[in-house]
Design an enzyme around this catalytic site. Structure first.
Site, PDB file in Angstrom:
ATOM      1  N   ARG A 149       0.855  -1.174   0.000  1.00  0.00           N
ATOM      2  CA  ARG A 149       0.000   0.000   0.000  1.00  0.00           C
ATOM      3  C   ARG A 149       0.895   1.230   0.000  1.00  0.00           C
ATOM      4  NH1 ARG A 149      -3.320  -2.882  -1.646  1.00  0.00           N
ATOM      5  NH2 ARG A 149      -5.405  -3.347  -0.810  1.00  0.00           N
ATOM      6  N   GLU A 174      -2.338   7.978  -4.689  1.00  0.00           N
ATOM      7  CA  GLU A 174      -3.095   7.364  -5.779  1.00  0.00           C
ATOM      8  C   GLU A 174      -4.594   7.642  -5.672  1.00  0.00           C
ATOM      9  OE1 GLU A 174      -3.908   2.763  -5.046  1.00  0.00           O
ATOM     10  OE2 GLU A 174      -1.758   3.181  -4.854  1.00  0.00           O
ATOM     11  N   HIS A 231      -0.660   0.630  -9.859  1.00  0.00           N
ATOM     12  CA  HIS A 231      -1.360  -0.285  -8.953  1.00  0.00           C
ATOM     13  C   HIS A 231      -1.963  -1.452  -9.746  1.00  0.00           C
ATOM     14  CE1 HIS A 231      -3.605  -0.533  -4.838  1.00  0.00           C
ATOM     15  NE2 HIS A 231      -3.254  -1.731  -5.280  1.00  0.00           N
TER      16      HIS A 231
END
Length: 311
Positions: free
Chosen positions: A231, A260, A278
Site C-alpha cells: 500500500r 493514488e 497499482h
C-alpha cells in the site's frame, strides 16, 4: 430471486459478464456513481464487491438494510469497516490467494528492472550510448533481499527471489515457523541495515503507515533498491524522494502510492524510479479468479455454508 450486487470496482467486460449472469449488478465505479447508487437503491442491495482501497464505510453499511455480504476483491481490506459489518450481521470476505502469484511476479519484475537499471539502459540505447560507456549493475545472486511482511504474497516473493540466488530476510510483527533459512528481524530498520534490497509486502493501515521512513532508507544504504507492491501508505514518499535525490539509495520501483490514483509528483522526474499504476495483482487469470472467488463466497452464504475466504 436474483440478488442485487453493488459493484464498486471497475472490471473488464469479460469478467463482469460472470457477475451479470448471476446478479442484478449496479455498476458504481466512481464516487459520483456510488453516491447515486446508494441514494436510489440502498434498500435493494444484497451484496457489495469493493476492494481495500475503495472500501465501504459504516454509514454506507447502515443504509443497506438487506446487505448480507461485503466482499473485498483482492486480499486487502483496510478501508472496509469490518467491525460495523459484523455488528450488523453482515458476512465479510476477501479475495485472499486469488492474485498472489501475479503480485509476486510483478514484484520480481520491478526488482529486476530496478537493480539492473533496465529503463536507464533502454534510454541509453535510444540515445546512442553503448555498454562501454555505462556503469555495471549487479545481478541477483548473493544479494540480500529483505521482505517487509512475509505473508502469503511475501512468501511467494521470497521463493522467487531465492530461485535467483538471493538470500532472504524478513520483518513481521513476530517470527514465523515456516520460513526455512530466512532470517527474522524484529524491526524494519534492522532488516534494512542487513539487506541490499527491500520489498514491501505488508498489509496497509495505521500499523504499517510509513514503515519505510527516512531511518529505514538510510539504513538500506546507497546501493539499495526499494519495491512497494503493498500500500502506498507504507512508504514515506517525501523521505523516499529525498533519499533518491541525495543518492542515499540507488533506486525505487513502486506499484502503489500515497497519492493514488494521482501519481507521486515528487518522484516523477527521477530517472531511478519505476512506476506502475497499482496493477501488480491484475492479469486476466487473477481477475477472473477474484470474480469466481466472490461468486463462490456468495453461493456458500446462500446455502448457509462457511465462506471460502472469510474475514
Amino acid at each position: 430471486m436474483t440478488e442485487t450486487l453493488l459493484l464498486l470496482v471497475p472490471i473488464a467486460a469479460e469478467h463482469k459478464a460472470l457477475l451479470l449472469a448471476r446478479f442484478n449488478v449496479i455498476d458504481a465505479p466512481d464516487a459520483a456513481a456510488r453516491a447515486a447508487a446508494l441514494a436510489a437503491h440502498a434498500g435493494e442491495i444484497d451484496l457489495v464487491l469493493t476492494n481495500g482501497s475503495v472500501g465501504f464505510t459504516a454509514a454506507e453499511i447502515a443504509v443497506c438494510p438487506k446487505l448480507k455480504l461485503l466482499a473485498a476483491q483482492g486480499a486487502g481490506y483496510e478501508n472496509l469497516d469490518v467491525a460495523a459489518a459484523r455488528a450488523r450481521g453482515v458476512a465479510v470476505c476477501n479475495g485472499a490467494g486469488t492474485n498472489d502469484d501475479c503480485v509476486a511476479d510483478h514484484a520480481l519484475a520491478l526488482l529486476l528492472a530496478s537493480v539492473r537499471a533496465l529503463p536507464q539502459q533502454g534510454a541509453a540505447v535510444r540515445a546512442g550510448v553503448w555498454r562501454d560507456a555505462l556503469p555495471l549493475y549487479p545481478h541477483f545472486g548473493g544479494r540480500r533481499l529483505g521482505v517487509i511482511g512475509l505473508g502469503a504474497i511475501g512468501r511467494k516473493i521470497a521463493a522467487r527471489a531465492a530461485a535467483f540466488g538471493m538470500v532472504i530476510g524478513y520483518h513481521n510483527r513476530r517470527p514465523r515457523a515456516d520460513t526455512g533459512d530466512a532470517a527474522y528481524f524484529d524491526r524494519a530498520v534492522a532488516l534494512a541495515a542487513w539487506a541490499d534490497d527491500l520489498v514491501v509486502a505488508t498489509p496497509g493501515g495505521a500499523a504499517t503507515r510509513h514503515v519505510v521512513d527516512a531511518e529505514v532508507l538510510a539504513a538500506l544504504g546507497a546501493g539499495g533498491h526499494v519495491v512497494n507492491i503493498a500500500r502506498g501508505s507504507c512508504i514515506d514518499t517525501a523521505a523516499l524522494a529525498a533519499a533518491l535525490l541525495a543518492g542515499r539509495i540507488a533506486g525505487a520501483a513502486l506499484d502503489v502510492y500515497e497519492s493514488e490514483p494521482q501519481p507521486p509528483l515528487a518522484l516523477l522526474g527521477l530517472p531511478n524510479v519505476i512506476l506502475t499504476p497499482h496493477i501488480a495483482g491484475w492479469s486476466p487469470q487473477s481477475i477472473r479468479a477474484t470474480v469466481e472467488n466472490f461468486i463462490a463466497n456468495a453461493d456458500a452464504l446462500r446455502r448457509g455454508e462457511a465462506l471460502l475466504t472469510p474475514l
